[in-house]
Design a protein around this motif. Structure first.
Motif, PDB file in Angstrom:
ATOM      1  N   LEU A  56       0.851  -1.190   0.000  1.00 34.50           N
ATOM      2  CA  LEU A  56       0.000   0.000   0.000  1.00 34.50           C
ATOM      3  C   LEU A  56       0.886   1.238   0.000  1.00 34.50           C
ATOM      4  O   LEU A  56       1.636   1.480   0.943  1.00 34.50           O
ATOM      5  N   ARG A  57       0.815   2.004  -1.064  1.00 33.53           N
ATOM      6  CA  ARG A  57       1.615   3.223  -1.238  1.00 33.53           C
ATOM      7  C   ARG A  57       0.823   4.414  -0.706  1.00 33.53           C
ATOM      8  O   ARG A  57      -0.014   4.973  -1.394  1.00 33.53           O
ATOM      9  N   VAL A  58       1.080   4.815   0.530  1.00 34.93           N
ATOM     10  CA  VAL A  58       0.300   5.850   1.197  1.00 34.93           C
ATOM     11  C   VAL A  58       0.215   7.156   0.400  1.00 34.93           C
ATOM     12  O   VAL A  58      -0.881   7.723   0.279  1.00 34.93           O
ATOM     13  N   PRO A  59       1.308   7.688  -0.192  1.00 33.87           N
ATOM     14  CA  PRO A  59       1.159   8.944  -0.942  1.00 33.87           C
ATOM     15  C   PRO A  59       0.193   8.840  -2.122  1.00 33.87           C
ATOM     16  O   PRO A  59      -0.410   9.838  -2.528  1.00 33.87           O
ATOM     17  N   ALA A  60       0.033   7.655  -2.673  1.00 36.77           N
ATOM     18  CA  ALA A  60      -0.874   7.466  -3.811  1.00 36.77           C
ATOM     19  C   ALA A  60      -2.252   6.975  -3.365  1.00 36.77           C
ATOM     20  O   ALA A  60      -3.139   6.772  -4.187  1.00 36.77           O
ATOM     21  N   ALA A  61      -2.414   6.781  -2.056  1.00 34.89           N
ATOM     22  CA  ALA A  61      -3.692   6.300  -1.513  1.00 34.89           C
ATOM     23  C   ALA A  61      -4.073   7.161  -0.311  1.00 34.89           C
ATOM     24  O   ALA A  61      -3.913   6.756   0.834  1.00 34.89           O
ATOM     25  N   PRO A  62      -4.575   8.382  -0.568  1.00 35.01           N
ATOM     26  CA  PRO A  62      -4.864   9.295   0.536  1.00 35.01           C
ATOM     27  C   PRO A  62      -5.854   8.726   1.554  1.00 35.01           C
ATOM     28  O   PRO A  62      -5.824   9.088   2.712  1.00 35.01           O
ATOM     29  N   GLU A  63      -6.706   7.844   1.129  1.00 37.32           N
ATOM     30  CA  GLU A  63      -7.662   7.202   2.042  1.00 37.32           C
ATOM     31  C   GLU A  63      -7.108   5.854   2.490  1.00 37.32           C
ATOM     32  O   GLU A  63      -7.810   4.855   2.565  1.00 37.32           O
ATOM     33  N   TRP A  64      -5.836   5.810   2.840  1.00 35.06           N
ATOM     34  CA  TRP A  64      -5.149   4.553   3.126  1.00 35.06           C
ATOM     35  C   TRP A  64      -5.776   3.775   4.275  1.00 35.06           C
ATOM     36  O   TRP A  64      -5.792   2.551   4.245  1.00 35.06           O
ATOM     37  N   LYS A  65      -6.317   4.459   5.263  1.00 36.66           N
ATOM     38  CA  LYS A  65      -6.923   3.737   6.392  1.00 36.66           C
ATOM     39  C   LYS A  65      -8.114   2.909   5.940  1.00 36.66           C
ATOM     40  O   LYS A  65      -8.287   1.765   6.377  1.00 36.66           O
ATOM     41  N   SER A  66      -8.943   3.466   5.069  1.00 35.36           N
ATOM     42  CA  SER A  66     -10.084   2.686   4.580  1.00 35.36           C
ATOM     43  C   SER A  66      -9.607   1.553   3.686  1.00 35.36           C
ATOM     44  O   SER A  66     -10.223   0.479   3.651  1.00 35.36           O
ATOM     45  N   THR A  67      -8.494   1.751   2.970  1.00 33.46           N
ATOM     46  CA  THR A  67      -7.919   0.680   2.156  1.00 33.46           C
ATOM     47  C   THR A  67      -7.426  -0.452   3.055  1.00 33.46           C
ATOM     48  O   THR A  67      -7.669  -1.632   2.773  1.00 33.46           O
ATOM     49  N   VAL A  68      -6.764  -0.111   4.151  1.00 32.38           N
ATOM     50  CA  VAL A  68      -6.306  -1.132   5.100  1.00 32.38           C
ATOM     51  C   VAL A  68      -7.499  -1.882   5.664  1.00 32.38           C
ATOM     52  O   VAL A  68      -7.510  -3.120   5.723  1.00 32.38           O
ATOM     53  N   ASP A  69      -8.526  -1.151   6.075  1.00 31.56           N
ATOM     54  CA  ASP A  69      -9.739  -1.811   6.587  1.00 31.56           C
ATOM     55  C   ASP A  69     -10.343  -2.747   5.552  1.00 31.56           C
ATOM     56  O   ASP A  69     -10.774  -3.852   5.879  1.00 31.56           O
ATOM     57  N   ALA A  70     -10.364  -2.315   4.286  1.00 31.69           N
ATOM     58  CA  ALA A  70     -10.921  -3.163   3.226  1.00 31.69           C
ATOM     59  C   ALA A  70     -10.098  -4.432   3.041  1.00 31.69           C
ATOM     60  O   ALA A  70     -10.649  -5.526   2.898  1.00 31.69           O
ATOM     61  N   VAL A  71      -8.757  -4.305   3.053  1.00 29.90           N
ATOM     62  CA  VAL A  71      -7.888  -5.484   2.908  1.00 29.90           C
ATOM     63  C   VAL A  71      -8.104  -6.434   4.073  1.00 29.90           C
ATOM     64  O   VAL A  71      -8.261  -7.648   3.895  1.00 29.90           O
ATOM     65  N   LEU A  72      -8.142  -5.895   5.292  1.00 31.86           N
ATOM     66  CA  LEU A  72      -8.320  -6.745   6.463  1.00 31.86           C
ATOM     67  C   LEU A  72      -9.700  -7.402   6.475  1.00 31.86           C
ATOM     68  O   LEU A  72      -9.821  -8.590   6.774  1.00 31.86           O
ATOM     69  N   THR A  73     -10.721  -6.648   6.133  1.00 30.31           N
ATOM     70  CA  THR A  73     -12.072  -7.200   6.091  1.00 30.31           C
ATOM     71  C   THR A  73     -12.188  -8.287   5.029  1.00 30.31           C
ATOM     72  O   THR A  73     -12.832  -9.319   5.260  1.00 30.31           O
ATOM     73  N   LYS A  74     -11.541  -8.097   3.898  1.00 31.19           N
ATOM     74  CA  LYS A  74     -11.568  -9.101   2.827  1.00 31.19           C
ATOM     75  C   LYS A  74     -11.009 -10.438   3.318  1.00 31.19           C
ATOM     76  O   LYS A  74     -11.476 -11.500   2.925  1.00 31.19           O
ATOM     77  N   HIS A  75     -10.003 -10.381   4.182  1.00 27.34           N
ATOM     78  CA  HIS A  75      -9.373 -11.602   4.680  1.00 27.34           C
ATOM     79  C   HIS A  75     -10.055 -12.171   5.924  1.00 27.34           C
ATOM     80  O   HIS A  75      -9.769 -13.287   6.333  1.00 27.34           O
ATOM     81  N   ARG A  76     -10.973 -11.438   6.524  1.00 24.28           N
ATOM     82  CA  ARG A  76     -11.603 -11.847   7.770  1.00 24.28           C
ATOM     83  C   ARG A  76     -12.403 -13.150   7.629  1.00 24.28           C
ATOM     84  O   ARG A  76     -12.446 -13.943   8.556  1.00 24.28           O
ATOM     85  N   ASP A  77     -12.997 -13.385   6.499  1.00 20.10           N
ATOM     86  CA  ASP A  77     -13.873 -14.546   6.341  1.00 20.10           C
ATOM     87  C   ASP A  77     -13.139 -15.855   6.075  1.00 20.10           C
ATOM     88  O   ASP A  77     -13.762 -16.909   6.063  1.00 20.10           O
ATOM     89  N   ASP A  78     -11.845 -15.803   5.869  1.00 20.03           N
ATOM     90  CA  ASP A  78     -11.078 -17.014   5.606  1.00 20.03           C
ATOM     91  C   ASP A  78     -10.294 -17.392   6.862  1.00 20.03           C
ATOM     92  O   ASP A  78      -9.309 -16.731   7.195  1.00 20.03           O
ATOM     93  N   PRO A  79     -10.712 -18.445   7.558  1.00 16.70           N
ATOM     94  CA  PRO A  79     -10.050 -18.811   8.812  1.00 16.70           C
ATOM     95  C   PRO A  79      -8.593 -19.264   8.619  1.00 16.70           C
ATOM     96  O   PRO A  79      -7.830 -19.307   9.571  1.00 16.70           O
ATOM     97  N   ARG A  80      -8.200 -19.577   7.405  1.00 15.23           N
ATOM     98  CA  ARG A  80      -6.818 -19.997   7.123  1.00 15.23           C
ATOM     99  C   ARG A  80      -5.882 -18.818   6.944  1.00 15.23           C
ATOM    100  O   ARG A  80      -4.673 -18.976   6.925  1.00 15.23           O
ATOM    101  N   THR A  81      -6.434 -17.628   6.835  1.00 16.10           N
ATOM    102  CA  THR A  81      -5.625 -16.446   6.555  1.00 16.10           C
ATOM    103  C   THR A  81      -4.693 -16.103   7.705  1.00 16.10           C
ATOM    104  O   THR A  81      -5.103 -16.055   8.858  1.00 16.10           O
ATOM    105  N   VAL A  82      -3.447 -15.880   7.370  1.00 15.41           N
ATOM    106  CA  VAL A  82      -2.457 -15.356   8.313  1.00 15.41           C
ATOM    107  C   VAL A  82      -2.004 -14.027   7.736  1.00 15.41           C
ATOM    108  O   VAL A  82      -1.548 -13.963   6.593  1.00 15.41           O
ATOM    109  N   LEU A  83      -2.149 -12.968   8.522  1.00 12.04           N
ATOM    110  CA  LEU A  83      -1.794 -11.620   8.081  1.00 12.04           C
ATOM    111  C   LEU A  83      -0.740 -11.017   8.990  1.00 12.04           C
ATOM    112  O   LEU A  83      -0.853 -11.085  10.215  1.00 12.04           O
TER     113      LEU A  83
END
Length: 165
Positions: A56-83
């Motif tokens: 995640l390139r913060v200068p090119a993603a001014p809404e980086w916090k919502s991007t992080v939340d989206a990435v984390l939420t996307k992985h939340r439903d897979d119990p095998r996910t290690v982040l």
């Protein structure tokens, strides 16, 4: 401390990724905005045969916090996910605070040259700039620096990630 306000850093993709889907995912939150050319830095590519790296390139993603939340939420439903999350310098405390809301999903936060002391059981410093007069790279070390990649790989090995061997 380096200046990350160069206009060129805000161009290019906000997020780039490489590595197999379903593998341990390493979310790199980069305040400097490396990975300008639609791919992760070359120093990290040796890890992509077994790790999924989302940069995640913060200068090119001014809404980086919502991007992080989206990435984390996307992985939340897979119990095998290690982040695991990597960040540096000025973002360390802010990223740790953001991850606190996802502690059940994120195994670790790996820090490079944090500007402040970070006290969280899941956070650890994996690389620091050398405090020597002839050091030509001011803090924080670029996340693409080989020393950073080595520190991250070593920390993942200690956490039991088979993706770094």
């Amino acid at each position: 401390m380096r200046d990350f306000s160069e206009p060129a850093r805000a161009t290019g993709p906000g997020v780039v990724a490489d590595g197999p889907a379903g593998a341990t995912t390493l979310l790199v939150i980069d305040p400097a905005g490396e990975a300008l050319h639609d791919e992760i830095p070359a120093t990290w590519r040796t890890l992509t045969d077994r790790l999924r790296i989302v940069w995640l390139r913060v200068p090119a993603a001014p809404e980086w916090k919502s991007t992080v939340d989206a990435v984390l939420t996307k992985h939340r439903d897979d119990p095998r996910t290690v982040l695991d999350v990597v960040t540096s310098g000025p973002m360390a405390a802010e990223v740790v605070d953001l991850v606190r809301g996802h502690e059940d999903l994120v195994r670790s936060v790996l820090l490079v040259d944090p500007e402040v002391a970070v006290d969280a059981p899941f956070a650890q410093v994996v690389a620091r700039s050398q405090e020597v007069p002839d050091d030509r790279i001011p803090a924080p070390l670029p996340l693409g620096h080989p020393y950073v990649v080595f520190g991250v790989a070593e920390a993942l090995d200690k956490l039991g990630c088979s993706g770094t061997t």
